[in-house]
Enzyme design. Structure first.
Site, PDB file in Angstrom:
ATOM      1  N   TYR A   8      12.080 -34.728 -19.554  1.00 39.30           N
ATOM      2  CA  TYR A   8      10.620 -34.617 -19.616  1.00 39.30           C
ATOM      3  C   TYR A   8       9.976 -34.833 -18.254  1.00 39.30           C
ATOM      4  CZ  TYR A   8      10.418 -39.744 -19.484  1.00 39.30           C
ATOM      5  OH  TYR A   8      10.535 -41.057 -19.101  1.00 39.30           O
ATOM      6  N   LYS A  68       0.833  -1.201   0.000  1.00 45.86           N
ATOM      7  CA  LYS A  68       0.000   0.000   0.000  1.00 45.86           C
ATOM      8  C   LYS A  68       0.869   1.253   0.000  1.00 45.86           C
ATOM      9  CE  LYS A  68      -3.668  -0.433   2.549  1.00 45.86           C
ATOM     10  NZ  LYS A  68      -4.263  -0.661   3.888  1.00 45.86           N
ATOM     11  N   ARG A  92       5.841 -50.002 -18.155  1.00 43.26           N
ATOM     12  CA  ARG A  92       6.456 -50.512 -16.932  1.00 43.26           C
ATOM     13  C   ARG A  92       6.044 -51.964 -16.715  1.00 43.26           C
ATOM     14  NH1 ARG A  92       5.093 -47.769 -11.273  1.00 43.26           N
ATOM     15  NH2 ARG A  92       3.108 -48.849 -11.556  1.00 43.26           N
ATOM     16  N   GLY A 101      -8.175  -6.683   4.300  1.00 43.44           N
ATOM     17  CA  GLY A 101      -9.021  -6.751   5.489  1.00 43.44           C
ATOM     18  C   GLY A 101      -8.449  -7.561   6.641  1.00 43.44           C
ATOM     19  N   MET A 139      -5.661  -6.953   8.443  1.00 42.19           N
ATOM     20  CA  MET A 139      -5.078  -6.181   9.537  1.00 42.19           C
ATOM     21  C   MET A 139      -5.850  -4.884   9.708  1.00 42.19           C
ATOM     22  SD  MET A 139      -1.113  -7.019   9.036  1.00 42.19           S
ATOM     23  CE  MET A 139      -1.231  -6.351   7.433  1.00 42.19           C
ATOM     24  N   HIS A 185     -16.067  -8.196   0.889  1.00 44.62           N
ATOM     25  CA  HIS A 185     -15.038  -9.051   1.489  1.00 44.62           C
ATOM     26  C   HIS A 185     -15.134 -10.481   0.957  1.00 44.62           C
ATOM     27  CE1 HIS A 185     -13.557 -11.809   4.678  1.00 44.62           C
ATOM     28  NE2 HIS A 185     -12.557 -10.942   4.703  1.00 44.62           N
ATOM     29  N   ASN A 238       7.019 -40.701  -6.399  1.00 45.75           N
ATOM     30  CA  ASN A 238       6.119 -41.087  -5.294  1.00 45.75           C
ATOM     31  C   ASN A 238       6.826 -42.072  -4.370  1.00 45.75           C
ATOM     32  OD1 ASN A 238       4.210 -39.588  -6.576  1.00 45.75           O
ATOM     33  ND2 ASN A 238       2.997 -41.324  -7.301  1.00 45.75           N
ATOM     34  N   ASP A 239       7.295 -43.177  -4.962  1.00 46.27           N
ATOM     35  CA  ASP A 239       7.997 -44.160  -4.134  1.00 46.27           C
ATOM     36  C   ASP A 239       9.303 -43.601  -3.596  1.00 46.27           C
ATOM     37  OD1 ASP A 239       6.556 -46.508  -3.666  1.00 46.27           O
ATOM     38  OD2 ASP A 239       6.785 -47.145  -5.750  1.00 46.27           O
ATOM     39  N   ARG A 266       1.240 -48.190 -16.914  1.00 47.16           N
ATOM     40  CA  ARG A 266       1.228 -49.254 -15.899  1.00 47.16           C
ATOM     41  C   ARG A 266       0.555 -50.479 -16.482  1.00 47.16           C
ATOM     42  NH1 ARG A 266      -1.108 -44.905 -13.984  1.00 47.16           N
ATOM     43  NH2 ARG A 266      -0.049 -43.612 -12.432  1.00 47.16           N
ATOM     44  N   ARG A 283      -3.265  -1.039  -6.410  1.00 50.96           N
ATOM     45  CA  ARG A 283      -2.390  -2.207  -6.486  1.00 50.96           C
ATOM     46  C   ARG A 283      -2.751  -2.963  -7.748  1.00 50.96           C
ATOM     47  NH1 ARG A 283      -5.861  -5.032  -1.836  1.00 50.96           N
ATOM     48  NH2 ARG A 283      -7.658  -5.221  -3.188  1.00 50.96           N
ATOM     49  N   ARG A 303      -3.028   3.327   8.574  1.00 51.85           N
ATOM     50  CA  ARG A 303      -3.403   2.182   7.736  1.00 51.85           C
ATOM     51  C   ARG A 303      -2.307   1.130   7.687  1.00 51.85           C
ATOM     52  NH1 ARG A 303      -4.725   4.742   2.009  1.00 51.85           N
ATOM     53  NH2 ARG A 303      -5.951   2.818   1.846  1.00 51.85           N
ATOM     54  N   CYS A 355       8.057 -39.586 -13.539  1.00 50.28           N
ATOM     55  CA  CYS A 355       6.703 -40.084 -13.786  1.00 50.28           C
ATOM     56  C   CYS A 355       5.861 -40.126 -12.520  1.00 50.28           C
ATOM     57  CB  CYS A 355       6.748 -41.456 -14.450  1.00 50.28           C
ATOM     58  SG  CYS A 355       7.458 -42.714 -13.382  1.00 50.28           S
ATOM     59  N   SER A 373      13.723 -43.141 -15.235  1.00 48.96           N
ATOM     60  CA  SER A 373      12.484 -42.424 -14.985  1.00 48.96           C
ATOM     61  C   SER A 373      12.319 -42.348 -13.471  1.00 48.96           C
ATOM     62  CB  SER A 373      11.312 -43.171 -15.616  1.00 48.96           C
ATOM     63  OG  SER A 373      10.109 -42.522 -15.264  1.00 48.96           O
ATOM     64  N   GLU A 433      13.593 -45.175  -7.930  1.00 48.47           N
ATOM     65  CA  GLU A 433      12.597 -44.895  -6.893  1.00 48.47           C
ATOM     66  C   GLU A 433      13.018 -45.422  -5.537  1.00 48.47           C
ATOM     67  OE1 GLU A 433       8.876 -46.719  -8.027  1.00 48.47           O
ATOM     68  OE2 GLU A 433       9.890 -48.344  -9.051  1.00 48.47           O
TER      69      GLU A 433
HETATM   70  P1  ADP Z   1      -7.464  -2.295   3.905  1.00 47.61           P
HETATM   71  O1  ADP Z   1      -6.039  -2.641   3.752  1.00 47.61           O
HETATM   72  O2  ADP Z   1      -8.199  -3.214   4.799  1.00 47.61           O
HETATM   73  O3  ADP Z   1      -8.140  -2.042   2.584  1.00 47.61           O
HETATM   74  P2  ADP Z   1      -7.186   0.556   4.189  1.00 47.61           P
HETATM   75  O4  ADP Z   1      -6.006   1.046   4.899  1.00 47.61           O
HETATM   76  O5  ADP Z   1      -7.126   0.589   2.718  1.00 47.61           O
HETATM   77  O6  ADP Z   1      -7.520  -0.921   4.701  1.00 47.61           O
HETATM   78  O7  ADP Z   1      -8.378   1.435   4.726  1.00 47.61           O
HETATM   79  C1  ADP Z   1      -9.688   1.036   4.974  1.00 47.61           C
HETATM   80  C2  ADP Z   1     -10.651   1.992   4.304  1.00 47.61           C
HETATM   81  O8  ADP Z   1     -10.481   3.319   4.766  1.00 47.61           O
HETATM   82  C3  ADP Z   1     -10.474   2.055   2.805  1.00 47.61           C
HETATM   83  O9  ADP Z   1     -11.731   2.085   2.199  1.00 47.61           O
HETATM   84  C4  ADP Z   1      -9.749   3.331   2.582  1.00 47.61           C
HETATM   85  O10 ADP Z   1     -10.021   3.872   1.328  1.00 47.61           O
HETATM   86  C5  ADP Z   1     -10.282   4.200   3.704  1.00 47.61           C
HETATM   87  N1  ADP Z   1      -9.286   5.207   4.059  1.00 47.61           N
HETATM   88  C6  ADP Z   1      -8.046   4.973   4.484  1.00 47.61           C
HETATM   89  N2  ADP Z   1      -7.364   6.123   4.650  1.00 47.61           N
HETATM   90  C7  ADP Z   1      -8.204   7.118   4.334  1.00 47.61           C
HETATM   91  C8  ADP Z   1      -8.083   8.540   4.302  1.00 47.61           C
HETATM   92  N3  ADP Z   1      -6.950   9.156   4.605  1.00 47.61           N
HETATM   93  N4  ADP Z   1      -9.156   9.255   3.920  1.00 47.61           N
HETATM   94  C9  ADP Z   1     -10.310   8.634   3.596  1.00 47.61           C
HETATM   95  N5  ADP Z   1     -10.496   7.307   3.609  1.00 47.61           N
HETATM   96  C10 ADP Z   1      -9.453   6.542   3.973  1.00 47.61           C
HETATM   97 MG    MG Z   2      -7.667  -0.793   1.263  1.00 47.85          MG
HETATM   98 MG    MG Z   3       6.875 -47.147  -7.744  1.00 46.51          MG
END
Ligand code: ADP
Ligand code: MG
Ligand code: MG
Length: 900
Positions: free
Chosen positions: A870, A25, A634, A103, A105, A459, A786-787, A579, A343, A94, A850, A782, A763
């Site tokens: 192969y 991020k 085989r 979501g 952390m 989510h 597995n064995d 086989r 991202r 964040r 194999c 070959s 094997e």
């Molecule tokens: P996650 O990694 O779980 O997506 P984020 O850090 O992206 O968590 O933030 C959770 C939510 O809060 C996201 O929808 C993000 O856009 C919003 N958010 C984070 N920072 C700000 C900010 N400075 N202003 C407005 N919204 C924010």
């Molecule tokens: Mg986010």
């Molecule tokens: Mg065998």
């Protein structure tokens, strides 16, 4: 690690290639800042700081000073002071690790609000309700995340207020109600922690930063990392960013506010064109959590054409900058667009192939790069069957097709039940109103996820797509009752826990009962070579390119002409393992029994003679299906008693019969004679060939005569004879002499020249360790991995998987079963050694694998590096193996792009 020079970077100082230090991020925010996108300013506390904190239990001493300085600069830029009573600067704190963990952390918004600044914010923004809504959000998030208060307590308080006001939506609570709620929240915190909600903004900020560090080790984050193979010691970065507000009301159209997520292409199908959700008058997680129904992004165009056009523009910029599908979080604050995150977006297998293909067609990426963007696991997923569509099947409900595929299972209504039933081997469908990160274990355990709320970016949808799990979300006509453990459809049908349902993640439907399955378009297209649409075209394009760059050949494990033909149409370049044991079953069992029971040579020879034409016919059919390509046959491998009836059954039959059958008596004697404590290590493989007179000769003769017949029919048979379970060169020498004698005999009888390579399986560890001597008598090796895995580890696979493997996986003795992915350190080392020493002696030695590893993506990369000729795998896995062999060849030249 050597001591870092600093722990805090302003967004303007970072960039996309700094994801390890700044997290995904942070690197994304920095990169967008660098290329001039509208990002609210801020700074990132590095993963290094988190690592110190996780290792020592305290933050590095320099961190405080650096953060205070960065905050001062931010305040200067913004012209406001954090939490100032009149017009406060607010920030978000964040989390953001190297690899995206959506979501998993914590993030805390609106830091800087307190009893004074809430009034300042109300005045400055001219919106009292907004200020109090933000304050209660802060106390709620802070109370839960930083101070450890049970989040349900806050939710309950909200629910009570809504009930009192008889409103359905948080949204409809007025300022007075929110102010009351804020006081209640503070009281909850006091009661639960014995401490007050901190009023000092700087205190809020620092505690929030440390809480994000701590969130690296929550249960759900750990579960997620384990499942995604993310190392546990990377730590997370923390981004501190000026707040922008999407929840400033949606009244004035030209100054509308709201928040949303958008993708540069459809992450479910890969189709071109912007894709996403928008929620007016909302903040942060509101869209993702599905608390209110979001609008399709196209509606932003009507609400705020300028913001919409700008967003389109930025998405185009990002896609051409990252040269891949990107997703963004954005917020519109009174008509001003802000980008809050980007991202390279997660996508389904289908989308992965289509996007890679399209980007390569658009000349944004090279065909090599396109190949690195897809993988064998995804391809295999696309080849899975889908539901047969019949007009008579009326779905229980329609929802959003969030992650494609077909799944059948029993409905369960919470995560724990899904886990419990999956452990008992049951297939389940996890049904929830909406999912939260706490549902993760259940989502992993279930075959499919079904929710009644939320869209393609909820989510449930995001996580399921990441896992390749079938998901239908937002099936709003379903009333899901997690307490009574049932759902009710619009028409009143009740589905209770334990009832079977079918979830179609491609169509977005749910059906009662188990729907019949049918082959996938991709599987069909690959077998027939006929493309039926953009997806099959994309897959074929990727495979064609993989074929053009790979060095490893791909053969099939196939025992019948049908399998051989199928494998060939899927691109097999021969059979690496044919086989012969199943050829001894069915109606032929009587002959095999006669052979085993024979007391004299004549009886045995007669039985073998009867088997000969049957085997010959088998081989002729397979050689015909693989005409012109090598077929490695085989010789009989398993212990003979596997072809005899069960001992207990026989004994019971004999004991209960009035007149015991003589044949049964003889059979039981034979079974008892041959009983072995540990058949895996007993009389099998080449040992059997040497011990049972005439058996090997019969099999070799059947091969030789089949070759002759094919030659006479104008074919180009390329049979190879493979001797199993050799431990010493002496065994191979004897077996080879016998085989050569029979080949010469058949050649003399028929006048045909028979060039039939003879080789061995490697094997047993002893075979690998003495490969130099063995190679003198082998035309090919070959690797029967597995064995070789069983014998190297000294464990029997079936027994181990049924007993202690789950424990070993849980305790992380190994991350993945060594039967799934080759254990490079141990078994792989034996492979490499045998390969090198065998080739040193016999430069023309042909080498392949194999075992099942031959179809496993990661193992294929190892076999490529080791230098095998192969891999051989089951027909179904051949396309994936071709793709991975291509990718392996590329990984020699293309390094992974760090920003992806
Ligand atoms: P996650 O990694 O779980 O997506 P984020 O850090 O992206 O968590 O933030 C959770 C939510 O809060 C996201 O929808 C993000 O856009 C919003 N958010 C984070 N920072 C700000 C900010 N400075 N202003 C407005 N919204 C924010
Ligand atoms: Mg986010
Ligand atoms: Mg065998």
């Amino acid at each position: 690690m050597s001591k870092p020079t600093k722990y805090v970077y302003e967004f303007a100082e970072g960039g996309r290639d700094m994801a390890a230090l700044l997290g995904g991020k942070g690197a994304g925010l920095a990169e967008m800042t660098r290329i001039g996108l509208p990002v609210p300013p801020g700074f990132t506390v590095t993963t290094d700081a988190c690592k110190v904190y996780l290792e020592t239990g305290g933050e590095p001493p320099e961190l405080g000073v650096e953060a205070v300085q960065a905050l001062a600069r931010l305040e200067q830029t913004m012209g406001r002071t954090l939490g100032a009573p009149d017009d406060p600067l607010l920030v978000s704190v964040r989390s953001g690790a190297r690899f995206s963990m959506p979501g998993m952390m914590e993030t805390i918004l609106d830091i800087g609000l307190n009893d004074q600044s809430v009034t300042g914010l109300a005045k400055a923004s001219g919106q009292e309700r907004f200020a109090w809504d933000s304050y209660r959000r802060l106390i709620q998030m802070f109370g839960h995340t930083v101070m450890g208060v049970d989040g349900d307590l806050f939710e309950q308080a909200i629910a009570e207020h809504k009930a009192r006001r008889a409103v359905a939506d948080d949204h409809l609570l007025d300022t007075a109600e929110l102010a009351l709620l804020t006081e209640e929240f503070k009281a909850i915190i006091r009661k639960e922690t014995g401490e007050d909600f901190p009023q000092d903004p700087a205190d809020q900020l620092f505690r929030a930063i440390l809480a994000v560090f701590d969130s690296w080790n929550t249960e759900r984050a750990r579960v997620y990392r384990h499942r995604e193979h993310i190392p546990a010691d990377l730590g997370t970065a923390v981004n501190v960013q000026a707040m922008v507000f999407g929840n400033l009301g949606s009244t004035v159209t030209s100054e509308s506010s709201g928040t949303g997520v958008a993708f540069t292409r459809d992450p479910a199908t890969g189709e071109r064109g912007m894709y996403g959700d928008y929620l007016p008058d909302a903040q942060g997680e509101d869209v993702v959590a599905g608390v209110r129904d979001a609008l399709p992004i196209s509606e932003l165009k009507a609400l705020d054409p300028r913001a919409y056009a700008e967003l389109c523009d930025h998405l185009r910029t990002l896609e051409s900058h990252y040269r891949d599908l990107c997703d963004v979080e954005f917020t519109v604050e009174r008509g001003k667009l802000w980008i809050l995150q980007t991202r390279v977006g997660k996508r389904t297998a289908e989308a992965a192939f289509r996007i890679a293909h399209d980007l390569s067609q658009e000349r944004t990426i090279t065909p090599d790069e396109a190949l690195t963007r897809v993988d064998g696991t995804e391809l295999t997923r696309l080849m899975f069957p889908r539901f047969e569509t019949r007009s008579t099947d009326v779905p229980l409900a329609h929802g959003v097709p969030a992650s494609p595929g077909a799944a059948v299972g029993v409905a369960v209504f919470d995560s724990a039940e899904a886990v419990r039933r999956a452990a008992a081997g049951e297939h389940t469908v996890l049904v929830r109103r909406e999912t939260t990160p706490d549902d993760l274990p259940g989502m992993i355990a279930a075959e499919a996820v079904l929710t009644s709320r939320g869209g393609k970016t909820s989510h449930a949808a995001v996580v399921a797509r990441g896992m390749g799990k079938v998901c239908v979300c937002g099936a709003e006509s379903l009333a899901v009752d997690p307490v009574a453990r049932r759902l009710t459809t619009e028409s009143g049908v009740v589905v209770s826990e334990g009832d079977t349902v079918s979830v179609d993640g491609t169509a977005g439907t749910v059906h009662l009962g188990a729907l019949p399955l049918t082959a996938s378009d991709v599987g069909h297209a690959l077998e027939t070579g006929v493309s039926t649409g953009p997806l099959t075209e994309a897959v074929q394009g990727a495979l064609a390119h993989a074929d053009s760059v790979r060095r490893l050949e791909v053969r099939a494990n196939a025992d019948t002409p049908e399998d051989a033909a199928r494998a060939r149409s899927l691109g097999a370049q021969g059979i690496g393992l044919c086989r012969t044991e199943h050829m001894f079953l069915g109606e032929r069992r009587a002959l095999v029994e006669a052979m085993i029971l024979a007391r004299d040579n004549t009886t045995r020879e007669r039985a073998l003679e009867a088997l000969l034409p049957l085997q010959r016919a088998d081989f002729t059919g397979i050689l015909k299906a693989m005409d012109g390509l090598p077929v490695t046959i085989r010789l009989l491998d398993p212990p003979l008693h596997e072809f005899l009836p069960d001992r207990t059954e026989l004994a019971v039959r004999l004991a209960s019969a009035a007149h015991p059958d003589v044949h049964d008596r003889e059979l039981l004697d034979a079974v008892e004679r041959m009983h072995e404590q540990n058949p895996m290590l007993g009389l099998r493989g080449v040992r059997l060939g040497l011990a049972v007179p005439g058996l090997m000769a019969m099999q070799v003769r059947a091969v030789a005569e089949a070759v002759v017949q094919r030659l006479r029919d104008g074919g180009r048979p390329c049979a190879e004879i493979m001797v199993p379970l050799v431990g010493t060169v002496e065994e191979l020498r004897l077996a080879r002499a016998e085989a050569e004698r029979v080949l010469a005999e058949v050649a003399a009888e028929t006048g045909e020249a028979l060039a039939c390579p003879i080789g061995t399986m490697i094997e047993l560890p002893r075979a690998a360790l003495t490969a130099g001597s063995i190679a003198r008598f082998a035309d090919f090796f070959s690797f029967g991995t597995n064995d070789l895995t069983q014998t190297t580890w000294g464990l029997s696979r079936d027994d181990a998987e049924a007993s202690f493997f789950p424990l070993y996986l849980e305790k992380e003795v190994f991350g993945v079963s060594p039967f799934e992915t080759i254990d490079q350190e141990g078994v792989g080392r034996l492979v490499q050694l045998a390969l090198d020493e065998g080739r040193a002696v016999n430069s023309r030695l042909e080498t392949g694998v194999c075992g099942e590893h031959g179809g496993d993506p990661e193992s294929i990369h190892f076999f490529h590096r080791a230098g095998l000729d192969y891999v051989s795998c089951s027909p179904f896995r051949i396309p994936a193996a071709r793709l991975e062999a291509g990718r392996a060849a590329l990984s020699d030249t293309i390094a992974a792009d760090d920003s992806r």
